[in-house]
Design a protein around this motif. Sequence first.
Motif, PDB file in Angstrom:
ATOM      1  N   LEU A 194       0.841  -1.188   0.000  1.00  0.00           N
ATOM      2  CA  LEU A 194       0.000   0.000   0.000  1.00  0.00           C
ATOM      3  C   LEU A 194       0.880   1.243   0.000  1.00  0.00           C
ATOM      4  CD1 LEU A 194      -3.076   0.492   0.086  1.00  0.00           C
ATOM      5  CD2 LEU A 194      -2.841   0.879   2.549  1.00  0.00           C
ATOM      6  N   VAL A 195       0.614   2.149  -0.927  1.00  0.00           N
ATOM      7  CA  VAL A 195       1.334   3.423  -1.011  1.00  0.00           C
ATOM      8  C   VAL A 195       0.470   4.482  -0.341  1.00  0.00           C
ATOM      9  CG1 VAL A 195       2.399   5.117  -2.547  1.00  0.00           C
ATOM     10  CG2 VAL A 195       2.354   2.693  -3.188  1.00  0.00           C
ATOM     11  N   VAL A 196       1.037   5.182   0.643  1.00  0.00           N
ATOM     12  CA  VAL A 196       0.274   6.162   1.407  1.00  0.00           C
ATOM     13  C   VAL A 196       0.873   7.551   1.203  1.00  0.00           C
ATOM     14  CG1 VAL A 196      -0.412   4.473   3.131  1.00  0.00           C
ATOM     15  CG2 VAL A 196       1.682   5.789   3.465  1.00  0.00           C
ATOM     16  N   ALA A 197       0.083   8.560   1.483  1.00  0.00           N
ATOM     17  CA  ALA A 197       0.511   9.956   1.319  1.00  0.00           C
ATOM     18  C   ALA A 197       1.425  10.346   2.468  1.00  0.00           C
ATOM     19  CB  ALA A 197      -0.700  10.876   1.273  1.00  0.00           C
ATOM     20  N   PRO A 198       2.611  10.903   2.187  1.00  0.00           N
ATOM     21  CA  PRO A 198       3.518  11.294   3.269  1.00  0.00           C
ATOM     22  C   PRO A 198       3.099  12.577   3.971  1.00  0.00           C
ATOM     23  CG  PRO A 198       4.478  11.852   1.147  1.00  0.00           C
ATOM     24  CD  PRO A 198       3.202  11.122   0.860  1.00  0.00           C
ATOM     25  N   ILE A 199       2.292  13.403   3.312  1.00  0.00           N
ATOM     26  CA  ILE A 199       1.829  14.658   3.899  1.00  0.00           C
ATOM     27  C   ILE A 199       0.369  14.853   3.531  1.00  0.00           C
ATOM     28  CG2 ILE A 199       4.118  15.730   3.753  1.00  0.00           C
ATOM     29  CD1 ILE A 199       3.060  17.306   1.335  1.00  0.00           C
ATOM     30  N   ALA A 200      -0.233  15.856   4.129  1.00  0.00           N
ATOM     31  CA  ALA A 200      -1.583  16.265   3.733  1.00  0.00           C
ATOM     32  C   ALA A 200      -1.447  17.316   2.641  1.00  0.00           C
ATOM     33  CB  ALA A 200      -2.343  16.820   4.932  1.00  0.00           C
ATOM     34  N   GLY A 201      -2.075  17.071   1.514  1.00  0.00           N
ATOM     35  CA  GLY A 201      -1.947  18.019   0.413  1.00  0.00           C
ATOM     36  C   GLY A 201      -2.724  17.581  -0.812  1.00  0.00           C
ATOM     37  N   THR A 202      -2.373  18.174  -1.943  1.00  0.00           N
ATOM     38  CA  THR A 202      -3.056  17.942  -3.219  1.00  0.00           C
ATOM     39  C   THR A 202      -2.143  17.156  -4.153  1.00  0.00           C
ATOM     40  OG1 THR A 202      -4.267  20.010  -2.960  1.00  0.00           O
ATOM     41  CG2 THR A 202      -4.195  19.054  -5.162  1.00  0.00           C
ATOM     42  N   ILE A 203      -2.713  16.196  -4.871  1.00  0.00           N
ATOM     43  CA  ILE A 203      -1.957  15.438  -5.868  1.00  0.00           C
ATOM     44  C   ILE A 203      -1.679  16.347  -7.055  1.00  0.00           C
ATOM     45  CG2 ILE A 203      -1.907  13.386  -7.308  1.00  0.00           C
ATOM     46  CD1 ILE A 203      -1.910  12.796  -4.326  1.00  0.00           C
ATOM     47  N   LEU A 204      -0.389  16.558  -7.336  1.00  0.00           N
ATOM     48  CA  LEU A 204       0.007  17.476  -8.404  1.00  0.00           C
ATOM     49  C   LEU A 204       0.298  16.768  -9.713  1.00  0.00           C
ATOM     50  CD1 LEU A 204       2.429  19.731  -6.327  1.00  0.00           C
ATOM     51  CD2 LEU A 204       0.010  20.129  -6.809  1.00  0.00           C
ATOM     52  N   ASP A 205       0.853  15.566  -9.638  1.00  0.00           N
ATOM     53  CA  ASP A 205       1.236  14.860 -10.861  1.00  0.00           C
ATOM     54  C   ASP A 205       1.360  13.375 -10.553  1.00  0.00           C
ATOM     55  OD1 ASP A 205       1.970  14.333 -13.444  1.00  0.00           O
ATOM     56  OD2 ASP A 205       4.067  14.902 -13.188  1.00  0.00           O
TER      57      ASP A 205
ATOM     58  N   PRO B 214       7.250   1.003 -10.101  1.00  0.00           N
ATOM     59  CA  PRO B 214       7.382   2.391  -9.638  1.00  0.00           C
ATOM     60  C   PRO B 214       8.714   2.985 -10.077  1.00  0.00           C
ATOM     61  CG  PRO B 214       6.564   0.978  -7.875  1.00  0.00           C
ATOM     62  CD  PRO B 214       6.952   0.067  -8.998  1.00  0.00           C
ATOM     63  N   PRO B 215       8.704   4.128 -10.761  1.00  0.00           N
ATOM     64  CA  PRO B 215       9.962   4.729 -11.227  1.00  0.00           C
ATOM     65  C   PRO B 215      10.783   5.265 -10.076  1.00  0.00           C
ATOM     66  CG  PRO B 215       8.102   6.172 -11.688  1.00  0.00           C
ATOM     67  CD  PRO B 215       7.528   4.896 -11.170  1.00  0.00           C
ATOM     68  N   ALA B 216      12.075   5.477 -10.345  1.00  0.00           N
ATOM     69  CA  ALA B 216      12.984   5.960  -9.307  1.00  0.00           C
ATOM     70  C   ALA B 216      12.604   7.348  -8.820  1.00  0.00           C
ATOM     71  CB  ALA B 216      14.421   5.962  -9.833  1.00  0.00           C
ATOM     72  N   GLU B 217      12.003   8.163  -9.686  1.00  0.00           N
ATOM     73  CA  GLU B 217      11.624   9.517  -9.293  1.00  0.00           C
ATOM     74  C   GLU B 217      10.298   9.567  -8.550  1.00  0.00           C
ATOM     75  OE1 GLU B 217      10.446   8.940 -13.660  1.00  0.00           O
ATOM     76  OE2 GLU B 217      12.136   8.461 -12.329  1.00  0.00           O
ATOM     77  N   GLY B 218       9.709   8.406  -8.238  1.00  0.00           N
ATOM     78  CA  GLY B 218       8.488   8.368  -7.452  1.00  0.00           C
ATOM     79  C   GLY B 218       7.256   8.088  -8.293  1.00  0.00           C
ATOM     80  N   ILE B 219       6.200   7.666  -7.618  1.00  0.00           N
ATOM     81  CA  ILE B 219       4.945   7.343  -8.301  1.00  0.00           C
ATOM     82  C   ILE B 219       4.156   8.598  -8.621  1.00  0.00           C
ATOM     83  CG2 ILE B 219       2.758   6.108  -8.063  1.00  0.00           C
ATOM     84  CD1 ILE B 219       4.174   4.094  -6.302  1.00  0.00           C
ATOM     85  N   MET B 220       4.154   9.552  -7.698  1.00  0.00           N
ATOM     86  CA  MET B 220       3.406  10.789  -7.897  1.00  0.00           C
ATOM     87  C   MET B 220       4.019  11.892  -7.067  1.00  0.00           C
ATOM     88  SD  MET B 220      -0.074   9.759  -5.810  1.00  0.00           S
ATOM     89  CE  MET B 220      -0.274   8.254  -6.784  1.00  0.00           C
ATOM     90  N   GLU B 221       3.582  13.126  -7.325  1.00  0.00           N
ATOM     91  CA  GLU B 221       4.030  14.295  -6.579  1.00  0.00           C
ATOM     92  C   GLU B 221       2.818  14.968  -5.955  1.00  0.00           C
ATOM     93  OE1 GLU B 221       6.100  16.761  -9.310  1.00  0.00           O
ATOM     94  OE2 GLU B 221       7.939  15.558  -9.269  1.00  0.00           O
ATOM     95  N   MET B 222       3.012  15.523  -4.763  1.00  0.00           N
ATOM     96  CA  MET B 222       1.937  16.211  -4.080  1.00  0.00           C
ATOM     97  C   MET B 222       2.525  17.361  -3.271  1.00  0.00           C
ATOM     98  SD  MET B 222       0.997  13.488  -1.065  1.00  0.00           S
ATOM     99  CE  MET B 222      -0.295  14.577  -0.464  1.00  0.00           C
ATOM    100  N   GLY B 223       1.674  18.279  -2.884  1.00  0.00           N
ATOM    101  CA  GLY B 223       2.126  19.426  -2.101  1.00  0.00           C
ATOM    102  C   GLY B 223       0.959  20.090  -1.392  1.00  0.00           C
ATOM    103  N   ASP B 224       1.309  20.857  -0.370  1.00  0.00           N
ATOM    104  CA  ASP B 224       0.296  21.578   0.408  1.00  0.00           C
ATOM    105  C   ASP B 224       0.016  22.907  -0.272  1.00  0.00           C
ATOM    106  OD1 ASP B 224      -1.410  22.595   2.283  1.00  0.00           O
ATOM    107  OD2 ASP B 224       0.117  22.918   3.827  1.00  0.00           O
ATOM    108  N   THR B 225      -0.940  22.906  -1.197  1.00  0.00           N
ATOM    109  CA  THR B 225      -1.258  24.109  -1.963  1.00  0.00           C
ATOM    110  C   THR B 225      -2.184  25.060  -1.217  1.00  0.00           C
ATOM    111  OG1 THR B 225      -3.087  22.922  -3.040  1.00  0.00           O
ATOM    112  CG2 THR B 225      -0.949  22.914  -4.159  1.00  0.00           C
TER     113      THR B 225
END
Length: 406
Positions: A275-286, A295-306
């Motif tokens: 299971l892949v979980v969100a490391p922070i509370a935020g919005t999925i950016l990509d 899963p690529p070396a640069e990560g599955i997705m990017e997120m941030g607190d917008t």
Amino acid sequence: MATTPESDLPLNLDLADGNSPRGRRWFHKRYLLVLLIPVFMFLGGVLGMYFQPVPIQKFYALTGLQPGGGSDSPIALPPNVELPAQMAETMLPSDVVGLARVMPRGDVSVVAAPYGAGDARLSELLVSVGDRVERGAPVARLDNQAALEGAVLLAEANLAVRQATLLQTRSAVESSRDEAQATLDQARANLREARANLERTEKLAASGVATGATLDTARAAAQDATLSVTRAEATLARFSSVDLDAQPDVLVASRNVAAAEADLARVKLDTQRALVVAPIAGTILDIKATPGQRPPAEGIMEMGDTSQMMAEVEIYQDRIGSVKPGQPVELVAAALGRTLRGTVESIGLTVGRQGLISDDAAANTDARVIRILVALDTASTEIASGYTNLEVIARIDTSAEARTVR
């Protein structure tokens, strides 16, 4: 001695003095040339500072100098910063300008596969770009979930076997203790009987009724009964402890149960690798991976607190002295079509190389800069929340009174 007239000399030099018409013209040309050289130099410097052609930019890049760096209030801009027209019109000598990028608070967080996922592939995406998730919420699943759940079933079965072994050991120890007690009771009864028989035989032997052989047999029987009691007492001593769990066999079985419980807890924890979980509370950016892909070396997705957008601004090291937390900042980008506003929140503690560069191939990419963070106001945050990593131009008003940064 006869004097030779000047007309008879071999060389007739027609030297023009200052009073002759030809001499005055030559003097005027030289004087005009001397006056024009500083004018041309001044005009060339002004035009060079205004247009900043490639040779001048290369000169600044080679020497490390910056236009206006020798002034307390330089008005020239670095060669890789091109101000928008409306910003250039209101530019003040005290303003500090730098390239910047828009980012969420805390920057962009990379959501990577869990530790120990190995060769597992992405099985399912549980979120989409733009979704708001809380910290620890599942965002994707891997295809190793079935194997990890099978390991849990095996660990549960192993624990059940160890628990049954513990019960069996407890029962065996209790039976052995009761059997040892019964053996001791029987040995003591045999000893009492053998001693009574020995006393009777000794009396009969003293009266001459019993023979010596009979007496020896009675004595041997009494001695064997004594040894039997000693052996039975030694056997029962193994179970002398009142607490059954303190018995060695029961203790070993209990430790095996504890080890099986720990193994079950470990494999249950391993199921989180699926299971892949969100490391922070935020919005999925990509999202950078699709189901069926490792899963690529640069990560599955990017997120941030917008919910709070920031701007990372690179300021040349010779201008950082006038920048203070709380000063107002104006940020302009052609893509937005409007101005963003914020305040200086913090100033970096290290000097590094320039990371944000323009499209100019002659730009100085080795400039030493200090990074500052600018917190955008509420209205600007709403606009910039959809433009993470957008490059903007920041202008810091160092003459304004600094406001308190919350």
